[in-house]
Design a protein around this motif. Sequence first.
Motif: not given
Length: 193
Positions: A53-66, A75-82, A115-120
Amino acid sequence: MIVDLSHEIAAGVFAGSFGIGSLSVFGNIGTCLDAPYHYDAERADLAHLPLERLVNVSITIVHAFGRTSVTAADLGDPEQLWGRAVLVHTGWAHHWATPRYLGLDCPHLAPDAVDKLVDANAALVGIDSLRIDDPRDPNRLARQRLLGADIPIIEHLTNLESVPDTGARLTALPPPAREMASFPVRAVAVHDG
């Protein structure tokens, strides 16, 4: 390219060819990581966080500027969060070291986003803000829900604008301190570019 996502928190003092120093710091200062132990002493402390969970983990950037309240729709597509390090870029880091940074209008995650992050099954969740919780929530329910699902949290990230939407990987390691729930980390995103 390596992008440092951490705020600088301390500098060593060196004499001669080597340096020996000491550091006295609160666990929750600068870019910091919270372990599930923060709310439940039976859960993983800093020493027992799974390295996957801490080393070399693929990143998904969520753009929520402002945005003040980041929602599930942001957060977008849950498959991009898993199984990924989900890093929320709100632009709030721009206010670091100003009174506004500490204000009640700081960005945070809405309950449906949590909830979406936990489910993903996100590996880790980070934000470039004061805290992941609504500052008006004295119970810090977002933090409790994420940590209760064994999802570590990083707050006070910077330089998220330098991380591409896909292809970057995160490493953020705290010291292996037992019975400690939060500590500053050097969060680093690595990507080709």
